[in-house]
Design a protein around this motif. Structure first.
Motif, PDB file in Angstrom:
ATOM      1  N   LEU A 165     -23.227  68.892  76.852  1.00  0.00           N
ATOM      2  CA  LEU A 165     -21.988  68.607  77.563  1.00  0.00           C
ATOM      3  C   LEU A 165     -20.781  68.823  76.648  1.00  0.00           C
ATOM      4  CD1 LEU A 165     -23.013  65.300  79.407  1.00  0.00           C
ATOM      5  CD2 LEU A 165     -23.170  67.653  80.235  1.00  0.00           C
ATOM      6  N   MET A 166     -19.594  68.858  77.247  1.00  0.00           N
ATOM      7  CA  MET A 166     -18.331  68.903  76.518  1.00  0.00           C
ATOM      8  C   MET A 166     -18.182  70.172  75.683  1.00  0.00           C
ATOM      9  SD  MET A 166     -17.109  66.053  77.596  1.00  0.00           S
ATOM     10  CE  MET A 166     -15.780  65.336  76.649  1.00  0.00           C
ATOM     11  N   LEU A 169     -10.094  71.898  81.250  1.00  0.00           N
ATOM     12  CA  LEU A 169      -8.946  71.025  80.972  1.00  0.00           C
ATOM     13  C   LEU A 169      -7.659  71.846  80.873  1.00  0.00           C
ATOM     14  CD1 LEU A 169      -9.643  68.320  78.222  1.00  0.00           C
ATOM     15  CD2 LEU A 169      -8.870  67.995  80.582  1.00  0.00           C
ATOM     16  N   HIS A 178     -15.759  72.813  79.245  1.00  0.00           N
ATOM     17  CA  HIS A 178     -14.970  71.585  79.402  1.00  0.00           C
ATOM     18  C   HIS A 178     -13.538  71.811  78.915  1.00  0.00           C
ATOM     19  CE1 HIS A 178     -13.591  67.431  78.712  1.00  0.00           C
ATOM     20  NE2 HIS A 178     -13.271  67.844  77.496  1.00  0.00           N
ATOM     21  N   ASP A 213      -8.099  60.437  93.391  1.00  0.00           N
ATOM     22  CA  ASP A 213      -9.060  59.645  92.627  1.00  0.00           C
ATOM     23  C   ASP A 213      -9.696  60.478  91.523  1.00  0.00           C
ATOM     24  OD1 ASP A 213     -10.234  61.280  94.559  1.00  0.00           O
ATOM     25  OD2 ASP A 213     -12.041  60.045  94.663  1.00  0.00           O
ATOM     26  N   VAL A 214      -9.447  61.774  91.550  1.00  0.00           N
ATOM     27  CA  VAL A 214     -10.096  62.682  90.589  1.00  0.00           C
ATOM     28  C   VAL A 214      -9.082  63.226  89.581  1.00  0.00           C
ATOM     29  CG1 VAL A 214     -11.422  64.821  90.365  1.00  0.00           C
ATOM     30  CG2 VAL A 214     -11.808  63.313  92.329  1.00  0.00           C
ATOM     31  N   PHE A 215      -7.894  63.631  90.100  1.00  0.00           N
ATOM     32  CA  PHE A 215      -6.865  64.182  89.212  1.00  0.00           C
ATOM     33  C   PHE A 215      -5.636  63.287  89.209  1.00  0.00           C
ATOM     34  CE2 PHE A 215      -9.195  68.089  90.445  1.00  0.00           C
ATOM     35  CZ  PHE A 215      -9.521  68.530  89.183  1.00  0.00           C
ATOM     36  N   ARG A 216      -4.966  63.267  88.080  1.00  0.00           N
ATOM     37  CA  ARG A 216      -3.690  62.566  87.965  1.00  0.00           C
ATOM     38  C   ARG A 216      -2.720  63.493  87.218  1.00  0.00           C
ATOM     39  NH1 ARG A 216      -5.767  58.573  83.124  1.00  0.00           N
ATOM     40  NH2 ARG A 216      -5.660  60.175  81.506  1.00  0.00           N
ATOM     41  N   ALA A 263      -0.761  65.218  84.412  1.00  0.00           N
ATOM     42  CA  ALA A 263      -1.185  65.388  83.010  1.00  0.00           C
ATOM     43  C   ALA A 263      -0.310  64.536  82.093  1.00  0.00           C
ATOM     44  CB  ALA A 263      -1.095  66.859  82.626  1.00  0.00           C
ATOM     45  N   GLU A 280      -4.668  66.387  85.229  1.00  0.00           N
ATOM     46  CA  GLU A 280      -5.850  66.235  84.373  1.00  0.00           C
ATOM     47  C   GLU A 280      -6.777  65.232  85.044  1.00  0.00           C
ATOM     48  OE1 GLU A 280      -4.281  64.867  80.654  1.00  0.00           O
ATOM     49  OE2 GLU A 280      -4.066  62.814  81.364  1.00  0.00           O
ATOM     50  N   PRO A 281      -8.035  65.187  84.632  1.00  0.00           N
ATOM     51  CA  PRO A 281      -8.974  64.277  85.296  1.00  0.00           C
ATOM     52  C   PRO A 281      -8.604  62.818  85.050  1.00  0.00           C
ATOM     53  CG  PRO A 281     -10.169  65.941  84.042  1.00  0.00           C
ATOM     54  CD  PRO A 281      -8.727  66.038  83.647  1.00  0.00           C
ATOM     55  N   VAL A 282      -8.833  61.979  86.071  1.00  0.00           N
ATOM     56  CA  VAL A 282      -8.606  60.542  85.943  1.00  0.00           C
ATOM     57  C   VAL A 282      -9.612  59.929  84.967  1.00  0.00           C
ATOM     58  CG1 VAL A 282      -8.775  58.372  87.218  1.00  0.00           C
ATOM     59  CG2 VAL A 282      -7.553  60.308  88.219  1.00  0.00           C
ATOM     60  N   ARG A 283     -10.865  60.355  85.084  1.00  0.00           N
ATOM     61  CA  ARG A 283     -11.911  59.768  84.231  1.00  0.00           C
ATOM     62  C   ARG A 283     -11.957  60.500  82.886  1.00  0.00           C
ATOM     63  NH1 ARG A 283     -16.384  56.841  86.657  1.00  0.00           N
ATOM     64  NH2 ARG A 283     -15.765  56.205  88.744  1.00  0.00           N
ATOM     65  N   GLU A 284     -11.362  59.863  81.893  1.00  0.00           N
ATOM     66  CA  GLU A 284     -11.241  60.525  80.591  1.00  0.00           C
ATOM     67  C   GLU A 284     -12.568  60.650  79.858  1.00  0.00           C
ATOM     68  OE1 GLU A 284      -8.330  58.501  78.219  1.00  0.00           O
ATOM     69  OE2 GLU A 284      -6.928  58.444  79.890  1.00  0.00           O
ATOM     70  N   SER A 285     -13.506  59.741  80.158  1.00  0.00           N
ATOM     71  CA  SER A 285     -14.747  59.721  79.375  1.00  0.00           C
ATOM     72  C   SER A 285     -15.823  60.602  80.003  1.00  0.00           C
ATOM     73  CB  SER A 285     -15.253  58.295  79.254  1.00  0.00           C
ATOM     74  OG  SER A 285     -15.514  57.788  80.546  1.00  0.00           O
ATOM     75  N   GLU A 286     -15.435  61.394  81.002  1.00  0.00           N
ATOM     76  CA  GLU A 286     -16.424  62.267  81.616  1.00  0.00           C
ATOM     77  C   GLU A 286     -16.001  63.720  81.469  1.00  0.00           C
ATOM     78  OE1 GLU A 286     -17.669  60.884  85.426  1.00  0.00           O
ATOM     79  OE2 GLU A 286     -17.814  58.813  84.715  1.00  0.00           O
ATOM     80  N   PRO A 287     -16.972  64.618  81.412  1.00  0.00           N
ATOM     81  CA  PRO A 287     -16.632  66.024  81.221  1.00  0.00           C
ATOM     82  C   PRO A 287     -15.752  66.547  82.350  1.00  0.00           C
ATOM     83  CG  PRO A 287     -18.996  65.664  80.947  1.00  0.00           C
ATOM     84  CD  PRO A 287     -18.430  64.388  81.479  1.00  0.00           C
ATOM     85  N   TYR A 292     -23.804  64.504  73.301  1.00  0.00           N
ATOM     86  CA  TYR A 292     -23.492  65.284  74.492  1.00  0.00           C
ATOM     87  C   TYR A 292     -24.735  65.776  75.229  1.00  0.00           C
ATOM     88  CZ  TYR A 292     -18.694  65.225  72.731  1.00  0.00           C
ATOM     89  OH  TYR A 292     -17.451  64.829  72.301  1.00  0.00           O
ATOM     90  N   VAL A 352     -12.819  65.647  71.877  1.00  0.00           N
ATOM     91  CA  VAL A 352     -14.168  66.206  71.835  1.00  0.00           C
ATOM     92  C   VAL A 352     -14.609  66.368  70.389  1.00  0.00           C
ATOM     93  CG1 VAL A 352     -15.633  68.154  72.499  1.00  0.00           C
ATOM     94  CG2 VAL A 352     -13.754  67.448  73.990  1.00  0.00           C
ATOM     95  N   PRO A 384     -16.707  56.182  74.485  1.00  0.00           N
ATOM     96  CA  PRO A 384     -18.068  56.216  75.035  1.00  0.00           C
ATOM     97  C   PRO A 384     -18.130  57.135  76.257  1.00  0.00           C
ATOM     98  CG  PRO A 384     -17.418  53.961  74.589  1.00  0.00           C
ATOM     99  CD  PRO A 384     -16.191  54.809  74.382  1.00  0.00           C
ATOM    100  N   MET A 385     -19.171  57.937  76.321  1.00  0.00           N
ATOM    101  CA  MET A 385     -19.347  58.854  77.450  1.00  0.00           C
ATOM    102  C   MET A 385     -19.654  58.059  78.718  1.00  0.00           C
ATOM    103  SD  MET A 385     -18.968  62.011  76.480  1.00  0.00           S
ATOM    104  CE  MET A 385     -19.848  63.019  77.691  1.00  0.00           C
ATOM    105  N   PHE A 386     -19.145  58.519  79.829  1.00  0.00           N
ATOM    106  CA  PHE A 386     -19.405  57.921  81.132  1.00  0.00           C
ATOM    107  C   PHE A 386     -19.159  56.407  81.051  1.00  0.00           C
ATOM    108  CE2 PHE A 386     -21.666  61.909  80.872  1.00  0.00           C
ATOM    109  CZ  PHE A 386     -21.272  62.535  82.031  1.00  0.00           C
ATOM    110  N   TRP A 420     -22.651  69.599  85.484  1.00  0.00           N
ATOM    111  CA  TRP A 420     -21.600  69.974  84.548  1.00  0.00           C
ATOM    112  C   TRP A 420     -21.849  71.379  84.015  1.00  0.00           C
ATOM    113  CZ3 TRP A 420     -24.419  65.414  84.294  1.00  0.00           C
ATOM    114  CH2 TRP A 420     -23.736  64.275  84.742  1.00  0.00           C
TER     115      TRP A 420
END
Lengths: 745, 178
Positions: free
Chosen positions: B83-84, B92, B88, A26-29, A31, B101-108, A91, A62, A503-505, B73
């Motif tokens: 952040l970032m 990566l 970060h 659920d955290v990594f997939r 690349a 790589e992280p599943v949640r792309e919009s988070e650090p 940020y 970024v 968008p962040m988060f 973070w």
């Protein structure tokens, strides 16, 4: 995200992955292909409404760097410090990140709300259900929206559900200016052609420090060409240092100086006879006008303002004869802002009319913009319900303000607590802090009486602690829009505001909220003709096409900016009410509804007394924007806190030394902060920067730094406003008088 | 280097990673199963009680919309404080070097939980000591600051345990890794 068998297999297929990594599916997939190379994107700044063009450098998702866009005629390739520091806002670790709800029903700044995360769907369903319940039981008047009237899809939602009470900060900013200019010259002049001015008179507006680059560039260019800049301000501001002349005027008396300048120009017939005869109602009302201003002699004004009569006379003559000249009144907060600000706006408007500068080179311009159709033009809505119900801020008592769809921050708390207690049953606060209100403590009390409060913002604001639901908002670098700029009339431009990063988060835009709440509460207003839901991206594409900017928003965004070169044609008919096509020096419509047809001297609301002998002034520091940037890491370093700035002469009288803690007390409250001695201020004043004293407890940088300047500024009722003759809805945020004492330690 | 200590460290990191990433008591309990008996019992004890309290405390510490005292973070602890930042980008790069790589792309990518999960993976996949030391140096040292903040602000026994175990993970130097 649940760990699916597929993602598990993919993960375990990745190089060297074992059970640990597999358990974090659920955290990594796996690349994805190599990230995009560094690229630059054009977008528009959103820190202030002049919206300078930006070139953003982005690497691997970024944002790395922001710089001015060379083709932008406002910023002219530059960004101000606030704009350049935009990435630190994007940020900011304190950004609101997920929708949340409170689990502790007890509200107060010292209560732990017991926040828990919820999904956007739960948040929107809850808000829609609570709003529907309020609408059913109490009618639209029971809903309060503290929000600007933008974007247009949000306004569509508000109109669709019949909202009566949308309130924004415009009264403490520029309502009076907008109302007055509409009646006197037929529209508001946003921009001033400083570049071509030869004589510039500023009342309080610290425009060099305020960093609206279009104006800063203009006034610097004017000065290079030999223009004279005259500055009236109780404080030796950055602009005062830049100016040729600084006149330390008594706070609240700017109106007197302007009235006396008009007196001189009329008495000595120095006005632009051609303009005044052909384009104004002067010929019709000449006798009344001359008689009215005869009373305001420079000798009289000297007694009110401390500016020598001879100086006023000289400046009036220079202003009338060294043309083009201009006395810009841009926004009240930035010019003088007192209970007599409406009359001040009227008087300044006359000063400009008399020198014939309205919509002429070197004077105030009406905006020329590239027209972009709104959502209602693209998807026409069903007929909106007529808003029915009581205005909580009492705006309906001010006919001229009522016509101007904004609201009154300075009377809102009184309306909620005294005028119509308990009327507001639910509130939605969109990107406003309690800090924006005069006397924010009362606004806090008022909000506590509301059973259901939603706050949508990018950063924690003081209101967040009183919310039931918090929604994380995108900021401008994550948003899409077409920004039609109106500050530089000769060459209108549109800039594509495109998201430079995702968008962040889980931040979402207010447009998203408008559509989602619209689907739930007023579905007929959010459907396309074919029955599908309105989509903001489809609307944006259509707006782009109809404005002639490109086949789609993406296509226009790739180029980013459009300039229309068109000949500048000065306006010769003026769209004032009454249909004469002329500027109105004498405003008969004001007289018909109980206001003064000609600007009339009124003192400020609070005058010094034995108990409160000093004037209290606030200002917005150059490095900060209102109250939204104090947590910005870069800007925080430049100015982390505020102080009580006083003149050494006053300090000696009070027995105060540099750094001593002083208590500033007014009739509504007191604040304590260290004294900073400075020769740059009149000895009867104390000056405190706005935007500090955030109470959100853990705001990383800004909390606990400085004090809220508003805690000593009285709010008021709409009746008090009328008694003061403030027909045009001034917030009177400069009107406090105070006592200053050293705090024994 | 004893395999046992490496496995135990990996188990602790995976457990802490889950604790920093999730407030689902079942998911956290699941992650605790690999811990040594004593640690596992301590975790079970800390997780006892009302499940809803875990989410409330987590949000208050790490995500509060009134401003959170313990941002999780790494970039927030760098000189820029935003952040970032560089951590970060560096995180990566590490993840990608191992094909993820992280599943949640919009988070650090430099979230404490992600970094600890990845470190657990490095330990488990027999990464060479130099690599472990480099990752630890670049991405775990700041966890001492985070653990101090969590220790200072946590009221829930689970996050006090997380703070304490995080501090130990950072302080326990690996034999042979310098």
């Amino acid at each position: 995200m649940a760990l699916t068998r597929r993602s598990f297999l993919q993960i375990t297929g990745a190089a060297g992955a074992g059970p640990v990594l597999a358990s974090f599916g659920d955290v990594f997939r796996p690349a994805q292909p190599a990230p995009l190379a560094e690229r630059t994107l054009i977008t528009a700044c959103g820190l202030c409404d002049s919206a300078c063009g930006i070139r953003a450098t982005v690497r691997d998702g970024v944002l790395r760097f922001l710089e001015g866009l060379p083709e932008d005629l406002q910023g002219r390739g530059h960004l101000c410090g606030k704009g350049a520091a935009g990435a630190a806002l994007l940020y900011d670790p304190d950004r609101l990140k997920y929708p949340m709800k409170r689990t502790n029903p007890a509200k107060g700044l010292d209560e732990d709300p017991g926040w828990v995360r919820i999904t956007w769907t739960e948040a929107l369903d809850t808000i829609a259900a609570r709003f529907q319940e309020v609408l059913d039981k109490h009618g639209p008047e029971a809903l309060l929206f503290i929000s600007r009237p933008s974007p247009d899809i949000w306004v569509r939602f508000l109109r669709a559900i019949g909202v009566v009470n949308r309130v924004d900060h415009i009264d403490v900013c520029y309502t009076a200016d907008r109302v007055v200019q509409r009646y006197m010259i037929g529209g508001r002049t946003w921009c001033t052609d400083f570049d071509n001015s030869r004589y510039i008179v500023l009342f309080g507006w610290d425009l060099v420090a305020r960093n609206k680059l279009v104006f800063t560039h203009g006034i610097v260019a004017a000065k290079e060409k030999g223009a004279k800049v005259v500055c009236f301000n109780p404080q030796y501001s950055i602009t005062a240092r830049f100016a040729d002349e600084w006149h330390p005027i008594r706070p609240g008396s700017d109106l007197a100086v302007v009235l006396a300048m008009i007196h001189v120009i009329l008495a000595e017939n120095l006005f632009d006879r051609d303009f005044v005869t052909n384009y104004t109602n002067f010929p019709q009302y000449e006798a009344q006008i001359r008689q009215h201003f005869a009373q305001y002699t420079p000798e009289w004004a000297e007694r009110e303002s401390d500016i020598p009569a001879a100086t006023i006379r000289r400046i009036a003559r220079e202003f009338a004869t060294i043309r083009p000249s201009v006395a810009p009144s841009y926004k009240k907060t930035l010019t003088a802002n007192y209970a007599n600000s409406g009359q001040f706006s009227q008087a300044v408007c006359i000063l400009n009319i008399l020198v014939g500068n309205i919509d002429r080179p070197g004077g105030p311009f009406f905006a020329r913009t590239i027209s972009i159709p709104g959502v209602d033009a693209i998807v026409p809505p069903p007929r909106y319900p007529t808003p029915r119900g009581r205005r909580v801020d009492g705006r309906d008592k001010l006919p001229f303000v009522q016509e101007d769809d904004s609201g009154l921050f300075s009377t809102l708390a009184d309306g909620m607590l005294n005028r119509y207690p308990g009327m507001i049953r639910a509130a939605f606060i969109n990107s406003y802090s309690l800090l924006s209100f005069p006397n924010p403590r009362r606004m806090e009390e008022a909000l506590k009486t509301v059973p259901f409060v939603v706050v949508m913002d990018t950063l924690p604001a003081d209101g967040t602690a009183l919310a039931d639901i918090v929604l994380p908002s995108t900021m401008y670098l994550e948003s899409s829009d077409l920004v039609s700029r109106d500050r530089y009339a000769p060459r209108p431009q549109v800039v594509a505001r495109q998201p430079v990063v995702s968008p962040m988060f889980e931040a979402r835009s207010i447009s998203f909220v408008a559509i989602e709440l619209g689907k739930r509460l007023a579905p007929d207003y959010f459907k396309n003709p074919d029955g599908s839901w309105i989509s903001t991206s489809a609307v944006l594409d259509e707006r782009t096409r109809r404005a002639g900017l490109g086949a789609s928003f993406a296509e226009f965004a790739a180029r980013g900016i459009e300039t229309r070169d068109q000949p500048f044609v000065p306006r010769t008919t003026f769209a004032t009410p009454g249909g004469t096509g002329k500027c109105q020096i004498y405003v008969p419509q004001f007289a018909e509804r109980g206001a003064e047809p000609l600007p009339t001297w009124k003192p400020r609301r609070d005058v010094p007394s034995a108990e409160y002998p000093y004037y209290y002034l606030t200002y917005i520091p150059a490095v900060h924007r209102r109250n939204s940037t104090e947590n910005n890491a870069i800007l925080h370093e430049m100015m982390p806190t505020n102080t009580a700035m006083i003149n050494p002469a006053l300090a000696a009288k009070l027995g105060v030394r540099e750094g001593d803690l002083v208590r500033i007390r007014s009739r509504v409250g007191s604040i304590e902060l260290p004294a900073h001695l400075t020769e740059t201020l009149r000895p009867d004043c104390v000056l405190v920067a706005h935007g500090f004293g955030h109470r959100s407890r853990f705001l990383r940088l800004a909390s606990g730094k400085g004090v809220r300047d508003g805690d000593v500024i009285p709010d008021w009722s709409v009746d008090e406003m009328l008694q003061a003759g403030d027909w045009f809805g001034s917030g009177a945020i400069m009107d406090a008088v105070v006592r200053i004492e050293r705090v024994a330690v | 280097m004893s395999t046992g200590s490496r496995e135990q460290l990996a188990a602790r990191c995976a457990f802490l990673a889950r604790g920093f990433l999730s407030t689902d008591p079942e998911a956290v309990r699941q992650a605790a199963t690999l811990l040594a008996a004593q640690e596992r019992q301590a975790a079970e004890n800390a997780l006892a009680g009302d499940a809803a309290e875990l989410e409330k405390e987590y949000v208050r510490l790490f995500l509060s919309p009134s401003g959170a005292p313990c941002p999780p973070w790494q970039s927030a602890y760098s000189e820029e404080g935003t952040l970032m930042g560089e951590p970060h980008a560096s995180a990566l790069e590490w993840y990608r070097s191992k094909g993820v790589e992280p599943v949640r792309e919009s988070e650090p990518a430099d979230h404490a939980g992600m970094l600890l999960a990845f470190y657990a993976h490095l330990l488990e996949s027999q990464a060479p000591p130099e690599e472990l030391a480099a990752f630890r140096q670049q991405h775990l040292m700041w966890l001492r600051q985070l653990s101090e903040l969590v220790g200072e602000h946590a009221r829930h026994p689970f996050y006090r345990l997380v703070a304490e175990m995080t501090r130990r993970v950072v302080d326990d130097s690996l034999p042979g890794s310098g």
